[in-house]
Design a protein around this motif. Sequence first.
Motif, PDB file in Angstrom:
ATOM      1  N   PRO A 183      68.837  73.590  22.532  1.00  0.00           N
ATOM      2  CA  PRO A 183      68.422  73.136  21.186  1.00  0.00           C
ATOM      3  C   PRO A 183      67.946  74.268  20.281  1.00  0.00           C
ATOM      4  O   PRO A 183      67.502  74.024  19.171  1.00  0.00           O
ATOM      5  CB  PRO A 183      67.263  72.204  21.510  1.00  0.00           C
ATOM      6  CG  PRO A 183      66.617  72.853  22.700  1.00  0.00           C
ATOM      7  CD  PRO A 183      67.753  73.424  23.527  1.00  0.00           C
ATOM      8  N   LEU A 184      68.034  75.543  20.759  1.00  0.00           N
ATOM      9  CA  LEU A 184      67.536  76.662  19.960  1.00  0.00           C
ATOM     10  C   LEU A 184      68.443  76.993  18.777  1.00  0.00           C
ATOM     11  O   LEU A 184      67.975  77.324  17.693  1.00  0.00           O
ATOM     12  CB  LEU A 184      67.375  77.900  20.856  1.00  0.00           C
ATOM     13  CG  LEU A 184      66.403  77.770  22.032  1.00  0.00           C
ATOM     14  CD1 LEU A 184      66.427  79.036  22.872  1.00  0.00           C
ATOM     15  CD2 LEU A 184      64.991  77.479  21.518  1.00  0.00           C
ATOM     16  N   LEU A 185      69.733  76.921  19.008  1.00  0.00           N
ATOM     17  CA  LEU A 185      70.679  77.344  17.966  1.00  0.00           C
ATOM     18  C   LEU A 185      71.961  76.536  18.065  1.00  0.00           C
ATOM     19  O   LEU A 185      72.572  76.471  19.140  1.00  0.00           O
ATOM     20  CB  LEU A 185      70.993  78.837  18.118  1.00  0.00           C
ATOM     21  CG  LEU A 185      71.925  79.448  17.070  1.00  0.00           C
ATOM     22  CD1 LEU A 185      71.264  79.441  15.702  1.00  0.00           C
ATOM     23  CD2 LEU A 185      72.315  80.865  17.462  1.00  0.00           C
ATOM     24  N   ASP A 186      72.338  75.923  16.978  1.00  0.00           N
ATOM     25  CA  ASP A 186      73.612  75.202  16.909  1.00  0.00           C
ATOM     26  C   ASP A 186      74.653  76.079  16.228  1.00  0.00           C
ATOM     27  O   ASP A 186      74.370  76.735  15.222  1.00  0.00           O
ATOM     28  CB  ASP A 186      73.452  73.897  16.127  1.00  0.00           C
ATOM     29  CG  ASP A 186      72.599  72.878  16.865  1.00  0.00           C
ATOM     30  OD1 ASP A 186      72.702  72.827  18.103  1.00  0.00           O
ATOM     31  OD2 ASP A 186      71.831  72.161  16.202  1.00  0.00           O
ATOM     32  N   ALA A 187      75.863  76.081  16.775  1.00  0.00           N
ATOM     33  CA  ALA A 187      76.942  76.885  16.197  1.00  0.00           C
ATOM     34  C   ALA A 187      77.313  76.403  14.811  1.00  0.00           C
ATOM     35  O   ALA A 187      77.772  77.202  13.979  1.00  0.00           O
ATOM     36  CB  ALA A 187      78.156  76.842  17.116  1.00  0.00           C
ATOM     37  N   TRP A 188      77.119  75.143  14.549  1.00  0.00           N
ATOM     38  CA  TRP A 188      77.436  74.599  13.241  1.00  0.00           C
ATOM     39  C   TRP A 188      76.562  73.387  12.967  1.00  0.00           C
ATOM     40  O   TRP A 188      76.049  72.745  13.901  1.00  0.00           O
ATOM     41  CB  TRP A 188      78.910  74.201  13.138  1.00  0.00           C
ATOM     42  CG  TRP A 188      79.314  73.103  14.105  1.00  0.00           C
ATOM     43  CD1 TRP A 188      79.782  73.252  15.376  1.00  0.00           C
ATOM     44  CD2 TRP A 188      79.221  71.692  13.869  1.00  0.00           C
ATOM     45  NE1 TRP A 188      80.003  72.038  15.956  1.00  0.00           N
ATOM     46  CE2 TRP A 188      79.678  71.049  15.050  1.00  0.00           C
ATOM     47  CE3 TRP A 188      78.816  70.914  12.805  1.00  0.00           C
ATOM     48  CZ2 TRP A 188      79.730  69.672  15.193  1.00  0.00           C
ATOM     49  CZ3 TRP A 188      78.867  69.527  12.924  1.00  0.00           C
ATOM     50  CH2 TRP A 188      79.322  68.927  14.112  1.00  0.00           C
ATOM     51  N   GLY A 192      76.792  67.819   1.623  1.00  0.00           N
ATOM     52  CA  GLY A 192      78.207  68.117   1.846  1.00  0.00           C
ATOM     53  C   GLY A 192      78.461  69.554   2.247  1.00  0.00           C
ATOM     54  O   GLY A 192      79.551  70.082   1.993  1.00  0.00           O
ATOM     55  N   ILE A 193      77.484  70.200   2.885  1.00  0.00           N
ATOM     56  CA  ILE A 193      77.599  71.617   3.244  1.00  0.00           C
ATOM     57  C   ILE A 193      77.747  71.776   4.757  1.00  0.00           C
ATOM     58  O   ILE A 193      76.936  71.255   5.530  1.00  0.00           O
ATOM     59  CB  ILE A 193      76.385  72.419   2.738  1.00  0.00           C
ATOM     60  CG1 ILE A 193      76.374  72.445   1.214  1.00  0.00           C
ATOM     61  CG2 ILE A 193      76.414  73.848   3.289  1.00  0.00           C
ATOM     62  CD1 ILE A 193      75.191  73.170   0.615  1.00  0.00           C
ATOM     63  N   LEU A 194      78.785  72.502   5.159  1.00  0.00           N
ATOM     64  CA  LEU A 194      79.010  72.872   6.550  1.00  0.00           C
ATOM     65  C   LEU A 194      78.521  74.298   6.739  1.00  0.00           C
ATOM     66  O   LEU A 194      78.952  75.213   6.023  1.00  0.00           O
ATOM     67  CB  LEU A 194      80.500  72.768   6.889  1.00  0.00           C
ATOM     68  CG  LEU A 194      80.937  73.285   8.260  1.00  0.00           C
ATOM     69  CD1 LEU A 194      80.400  72.396   9.378  1.00  0.00           C
ATOM     70  CD2 LEU A 194      82.465  73.374   8.338  1.00  0.00           C
ATOM     71  N   THR A 195      77.627  74.516   7.703  1.00  0.00           N
ATOM     72  CA  THR A 195      77.101  75.846   8.001  1.00  0.00           C
ATOM     73  C   THR A 195      77.615  76.302   9.357  1.00  0.00           C
ATOM     74  O   THR A 195      77.520  75.562  10.338  1.00  0.00           O
ATOM     75  CB  THR A 195      75.562  75.842   8.012  1.00  0.00           C
ATOM     76  OG1 THR A 195      75.084  75.464   6.717  1.00  0.00           O
ATOM     77  CG2 THR A 195      75.021  77.231   8.353  1.00  0.00           C
ATOM     78  N   LEU A 196      78.175  77.510   9.402  1.00  0.00           N
ATOM     79  CA  LEU A 196      78.652  78.103  10.656  1.00  0.00           C
ATOM     80  C   LEU A 196      77.763  79.293  10.993  1.00  0.00           C
ATOM     81  O   LEU A 196      77.405  80.087  10.114  1.00  0.00           O
ATOM     82  CB  LEU A 196      80.103  78.564  10.522  1.00  0.00           C
ATOM     83  CG  LEU A 196      81.130  77.524  10.083  1.00  0.00           C
ATOM     84  CD1 LEU A 196      82.544  78.124  10.128  1.00  0.00           C
ATOM     85  CD2 LEU A 196      81.064  76.271  10.941  1.00  0.00           C
ATOM     86  N   LEU A 240      73.541  85.565  11.708  1.00  0.00           N
ATOM     87  CA  LEU A 240      74.691  85.709  10.817  1.00  0.00           C
ATOM     88  C   LEU A 240      75.347  84.349  10.598  1.00  0.00           C
ATOM     89  O   LEU A 240      75.650  83.636  11.562  1.00  0.00           O
ATOM     90  CB  LEU A 240      75.686  86.710  11.390  1.00  0.00           C
ATOM     91  CG  LEU A 240      75.137  88.102  11.715  1.00  0.00           C
ATOM     92  CD1 LEU A 240      76.238  88.996  12.246  1.00  0.00           C
ATOM     93  CD2 LEU A 240      74.477  88.718  10.485  1.00  0.00           C
ATOM     94  N   SER A 241      75.621  84.014   9.351  1.00  0.00           N
ATOM     95  CA  SER A 241      76.167  82.676   9.065  1.00  0.00           C
ATOM     96  C   SER A 241      76.860  82.679   7.712  1.00  0.00           C
ATOM     97  O   SER A 241      76.830  83.652   6.960  1.00  0.00           O
ATOM     98  CB  SER A 241      75.047  81.641   9.077  1.00  0.00           C
ATOM     99  OG  SER A 241      74.104  81.910   8.050  1.00  0.00           O
TER     100      SER A 241
END
Length: 399
Positions: free
Chosen positions: A260-265, A272-276, A282-283
């Motif tokens: 649960p520390l970091l999700d890839a996306w 309506g925003i997708l974050t990678l 870095l993202s």
Amino acid sequence: MLFSKYLTACVSLFSMAMAVTISQNTINRGFLNLDIGDITIEDGVYWSIIDNAISAMAGSLKVGQGSGFYITSTSSLIASTVTLLSPLGSLENNGIISFNALQSLTAPVYNLVGLSFTNNGEMYLGGDGSVLVPVQSITSATWDNNGLLVFYQNTRSTGPVLLGAPLGTINNNGQICLYNELYTQTNNIVGTGCITANTDSSIFFSNTLLNIDPNQTIYLADSASSLRATAISVPKTFTVAGFGNGNTIGLDIPLVNLPPLLDAWDYDASAGILTLRGAGLLSQNFLIGTGYDNGLFSITTDDDLGLLSVPFGAVTYSGPVPNPGIPAACQPCKTLPDSPGTSATTSTTTIVSTNSDGSICTEVDGIVIATDSQGSWFTTTTTISETCASNPTTTITST
């Protein structure tokens, strides 16, 4: 024979030192030297150049409103080379410019530099891409597109489309269309226009430290199109339409997924925003719109031709696009137009003359313009009827 030579178009070519102006529809076939200084095509007329292997323009090019400038290769093997390399030259298009080597197996070279580029009309650069690597670049220092700009390959290759001077700025308030192409960004992008990826095309934002206007729309028009952006510590937000049906959005590094520390996306359904995310800090953010189902996103590998493969570096969406259709900022894309003079033609002409004895003679000639088995153009003129001669005659001349 009263009519021994047929002109394919009425030509009015006023040549001055370091300049040429086209004022009537003009067709030229075969070798032609374009190292003639500035070229101006007046409003409402076209200049069509066919099977000129190397078209090296030495000055500026200006195409008027309702006009056309066509350079076409009908060879099945050798494609066209078109250059405008004058450091002080400019390219201004208010009509149609079409560089077409779709019939040629080898890759074309389109290298347009100059001091400035302004497109207010329609401009097309097309080739095959099957053999060798094409050059498709418009790298003027001052760069403005307010019309339609199309890059088209029959087969995708590793050669990228390059627009504007590196680290400079391109101003796109029009429509840029890609077919089987890779566009690699190397400069700032400003404006309220649209870049559309059709038919297995990719858009790569390779230097996201530069400004990429959020008002610029990236449209993924089919299931094989893709968008990739270099990940940075201070992410940008890119406006994207058409995400879905299996196309991809990714980064230049693998996405890191350590729940649960970091999700890839993650997808913000309200914004309506997708974050990678890749490598922790870095993202990048992508405004894809609302209506997506979190259960239909998945991580995949982006291995598009011409780009380094990034294992688990992209996200795909298996469902349909929630808000389909061409975005408001985009225009419909077009494929290359037909070039005048590239098809075989048949016509007749009538010549009336008066002999020294006062008698009037009338001759009707048939004219055929076509290519032979080797692809070379020729003109055949045959006398169909003639009151002053008893036997039809045939004349063949190269054009």
